[in-house]
Design an enzyme around this catalytic site. Structure first.
Site, PDB file in Angstrom:
ATOM      1  N   SER A   1       0.881  -1.101   0.127  1.00 27.15           N
ATOM      2  CA  SER A   1      -0.072   0.102  -0.046  1.00 27.15           C
ATOM      3  C   SER A   1       0.998   1.186   0.112  1.00 27.15           C
ATOM      4  O   SER A   1       1.959   1.279   0.463  1.00 27.15           O
ATOM      5  CB  SER A   1      -1.158   0.006   1.071  1.00 27.15           C
ATOM      6  OG  SER A   1      -1.634   1.313   1.247  1.00 27.15           O
TER       7      SER A   1
ATOM      8  N   TYR B   1      -2.538  -0.366  10.521  1.00 22.38           N
ATOM      9  CA  TYR B   1      -2.388  -0.711   9.105  1.00 22.38           C
ATOM     10  C   TYR B   1      -1.350  -0.141   8.349  1.00 22.38           C
ATOM     11  O   TYR B   1      -0.519  -1.099   7.694  1.00 22.38           O
ATOM     12  CB  TYR B   1      -3.835  -0.085   8.360  1.00 22.38           C
ATOM     13  CG  TYR B   1      -3.804  -0.257   6.844  1.00 22.38           C
ATOM     14  CD1 TYR B   1      -4.318  -1.637   6.366  1.00 22.38           C
ATOM     15  CD2 TYR B   1      -3.552   0.661   6.000  1.00 22.38           C
ATOM     16  CE1 TYR B   1      -4.410  -1.863   5.276  1.00 22.38           C
ATOM     17  CE2 TYR B   1      -3.728   0.492   4.628  1.00 22.38           C
ATOM     18  CZ  TYR B   1      -4.279  -0.449   4.067  1.00 22.38           C
ATOM     19  OH  TYR B   1      -4.043  -0.875   2.934  1.00 22.38           O
TER      20      TYR B   1
END
Length: 702
Positions: free
Chosen positions: A579, A592
């Site tokens: 990501s 995250y």
């Protein structure tokens, strides 16, 4: 339980529907008949046999009625053929070819004349078997490869057996390679035996004929049933292949052994191109591999030319002894066994080659027989590997029947070579399209039922790869694989339910991909979750869940991939879908972002470890891929919308507007990067990161 005998001897039933056929033209009846015959593998194998009809049609230029031969075209399959799969030729021109025939030494040149006989500019190429149908003086002709008939044809006394079973109704012709000469032989037989309804070709198959389409179809079934009835009577209660000397392992143990053997074999036989494997432990296969006479019969090779072309001169028998469970010794000895097979094959080539023979082809075995376990086949793609296995099951059925009532005879070595290295077959191979960029490659995609996983799988499938989709969501997997199988065939896509945080589940998934496809070349580690919470509200459970799936899960699937890739010794490509947040911090997402950063650093570490084995490890960093993504549903979507002060509808526009390129990022964009990093186009890249985020300066890698 259904025994081998019962399964093989179940009678064929006519599926002809008079009402349906009444609406059809003669060519349509030919298609109907062909599809019915090809729907049962006891009648003919995939791609084997052919059918024809002689039809009166108006000539496109003169308008006069002319006789046209409709015959299965080159490379077709009667079970799946459609109208455009038939070649059409003028019968008067085919008869005129007799004046051009210069004898057996020149029969191959007759194939070059067939295009001159084409009716109505049909682009479908006529096959080498066209003269066999043209010169039989009947309107409808079936040429099939039933196991029961080939068992007669491959017996040492096949002529006598044919007469015993069929009397004068079905004749017999000695072995002759398919071609123009055999077409003349069939014509001569028909003219000399006008009452005969067909003929058995030694070591080959069955021809039947009639002037009515339905009658021809039902005659074919009747003759095959008569042969099956004969074997049912003669072999009742008789142990096949001399009886068993091994006992089969239980199903789970069989798959476990296959999962160890297949990646090792795959690595050794993929020198010219990546190979794909197929495993078969059906009852018929186990009876054969466990039998006393298996090694002797296997060494004789197959008989029918179609069997032989698919399965090579003979199989390789793996030195596994189920009672001793000597798997480690077998693994250690595999390189020598495979090298010995190659040497034996090269010697066969040298013994049999002609001055104009094509060069030696891949000398590795196609079929691997494992006592107590089953049969493994390897080929350039999954369908070919599966079909090769089906053909060898046909060969097993033939050997069983022939060796029980007589003595089985394989095709003589020189005849086998002359078919395998036939210049016409070589020309057909040279016309094959160039392989796709991922042909023969096998990929595992975790998070495979999500938007990015599905798009990546579809991209790989489009380039010729086989794909195993892994996901924790069984329902989503089922709908995803249905869609992909419809688009790309059921052969090339499989699924496995897998929780990436469960070490046992990961091991079972890699066993599954080894058994289904033979190993793995590409891992796309894409399983994911997303969470959003201020640090004060980030619970330990939430933190650990992110780390477990996004860091530990990536470690577990990568570690297992390294094990299989090293066993294959073929290199490999691992692609992490991380990501933008692994490089650029984001508010209210510490768990995250930290887990994604861990992924990226793990990839760098693995790139260092994998380089000496040719295992490349790279990263794709998406950002804000909303379409089809399961992590953008539920609480995460609400939380991110709240973080940025917008609603759900405005979140995608917000992400697009904040990007440098002002564009939305789609799953297909991530798939394109994942394809590049798995393909040979990136063969010299490892340890790299590709950002697919429409531009975000905080995520620049330098």
């Amino acid at each position: 339980m259904t025994t081998v005998d019962q399964r093989l001897h179940a009678r064929l039933q006519s599926l002809w529907d008079d009402a349906m056929a009444a609406t059809m033209s003669e060519p349509e009846k030919l298609l109907y008949r062909s599809n019915l015959l090809g729907s049962d593998k006891r009648i003919t194998n995939y791609g084997g046999g052919n059918t024809s009809a002689k039809v009166m049609q108006p000539d496109p230029l003169s308008g006069k009625e002319v006789e046209v031969l409709w015959v299965k075209g080159s490379g077709g399959d009667v079970g799946s053929i459609r109208m455009d799969g038939f070649a059409t030729l003028y019968m008067d021109k085919l008869r005129s070819l007799k004046g051009k025939y210069r004898g057996l030494a020149h029969e191959d040149e007759m194939v070059g004349y067939l295009p001159h006989c084409t009716f109505n500019l049909n682009p479908r190429a006529a096959s080498i078997d066209t003269p066999l149908h043209a010169y039989v003086p009947k309107k409808h002709v079936d040429h099939m490869h039933p196991d029961a008939i080939i068992a007669i044809a491959a017996s040492v006394n096949s002529k006598e057996l044919t007469a015993e079973i069929f009397g004068d109704e079905i004749g017999w012709l000695p072995w002759k390679k398919p071609g123009y000469e055999l077409g003349l032989w069939l014509e001569k037989f028909c003219l000399e035996n006008p009452e005969a309804k067909g003929v058995v070709l030694e070591s080959h198959g069955l021809f039947t004929w009639d002037d009515d389409a339905k009658a021809c179809y039902e005659l074919t079934l009747e003759i095959i049933n008569r042969a099956m009835d004969y074997f049912a009577t003669e072999t009742k209660g008789v142990a096949g292949f001399g009886g068993p000397v091994h006992e089969s392992l239980d199903p789970a143990a069989r798959r476990g052994v296959a999962a160890r053997l297949m990646p090792a074999i795959r690595g050794m036989v993929s020198g010219q191109q990546p190979m794909v494997g197929h495993f078969n432990d059906s009852e018929a296969v186990l009876e054969f591999v466990n039998a006393r006479d298996m090694r002797d019969l296997a060494a004789l090779g197959t008989s029918c030319p179609d069997h032989f072309l698919r399965t090579k001169i003979r199989p390789l028998v793996v030195d596994f002894v189920p009672a001793e469970n000597n798997l480690e010794a077998v693994m250690a000895g595999l390189p020598d066994q495979i090298a010995a097979y190659r040497e034996d094959y090269a010697a066969y080539y040298e013994r049999c080659k002609h001055p104009d023979s094509p060069a030696l082809r891949d000398p590795n075995a196609v079929v691997y027989l494992v006592p107590g376990v089953g049969m493994i086949t390897f080929a350039k793609d999954k369908a070919t590997a599966r079909i090769a296995g089906e053909f060898y099951v046909n060969a097993i059925n033939v050997m069983r029947g022939a060796s029980t009532v007589s003595t089985y005879c394989g095709l003589p070595e020189q005849e086998a070579f002359d078919i395998e290295y036939w210049l016409l077959e070589e020309a057909k191979l040279q016309r094959m399209p160039k392989p796709k960029s991922l042909a023969g490659r096998v990929a595992l995609v975790t998070g495979g039922a999500g938007g990015i996983g599905t798009a990546t799988a579809e991209r790989y499938l489009r380039e010729g790869a086989c794909v195993m989709l892994a996901d924790i969501d069984g329902g989503a997997l089922a709908s995803t694989v249905k869609m992909l199988a419809q688009a790309h065939s059921a052969d090339v896509v499989r699924t496995v339910e897998m929780n990436v945080t469960d070490e046992g589940a990961v091991a079972r998934a890699y066993e599954a991909i080894a058994v289904e496809f033979g190993g793995i070349d590409i891992l796309v580690s894409n399983a994911g979750i997303a969470s959003s919470a201020p640090i004060e509200e980030t619970t330990l459970e939430l933190w650990n869940r992110n780390m477990s799936i996004l860091s530990t899960g990536y470690f577990l699937v990568s570690r297992a991939a390294f094990g299989v890739m090293r066993a294959q010794d073929m290199g490999g490509a691992i692609v992490f879908v991380a990501s933008k947040n692994g490089l650029a911090a984001s508010p209210n997402a510490s768990a995250y972002c930290t887990a994604k950063a861990s992924e990226i650093h793990l990839a760098r570490c693995l790139a260092l470890e994998g380089a000496e084995a040719g295992i490349r490890v790279n990263v794709v960093n998406p950002d804000a891929v909303l379409k089809g993504s399961k992590i953008w549903s539920g609480e995460w979507l609400d939380q991110r919308a709240s973080t940025y002060g917008t609603d759900k509808g405005g979140l995608e526009e917000m992400y697009r507007a904040r990007s440098m390129l002002k564009r939305s990022v789609l799953p297909e964009d991530i798939a394109e990067a994942a394809y590049f990093l798995a393909s040979d186009a990136s063969a010299k890249s490892t340890g790299n990161i590709i950002n697919v985020d429409a531009g975000n300066k905080e995520a620049f890698t330098r």
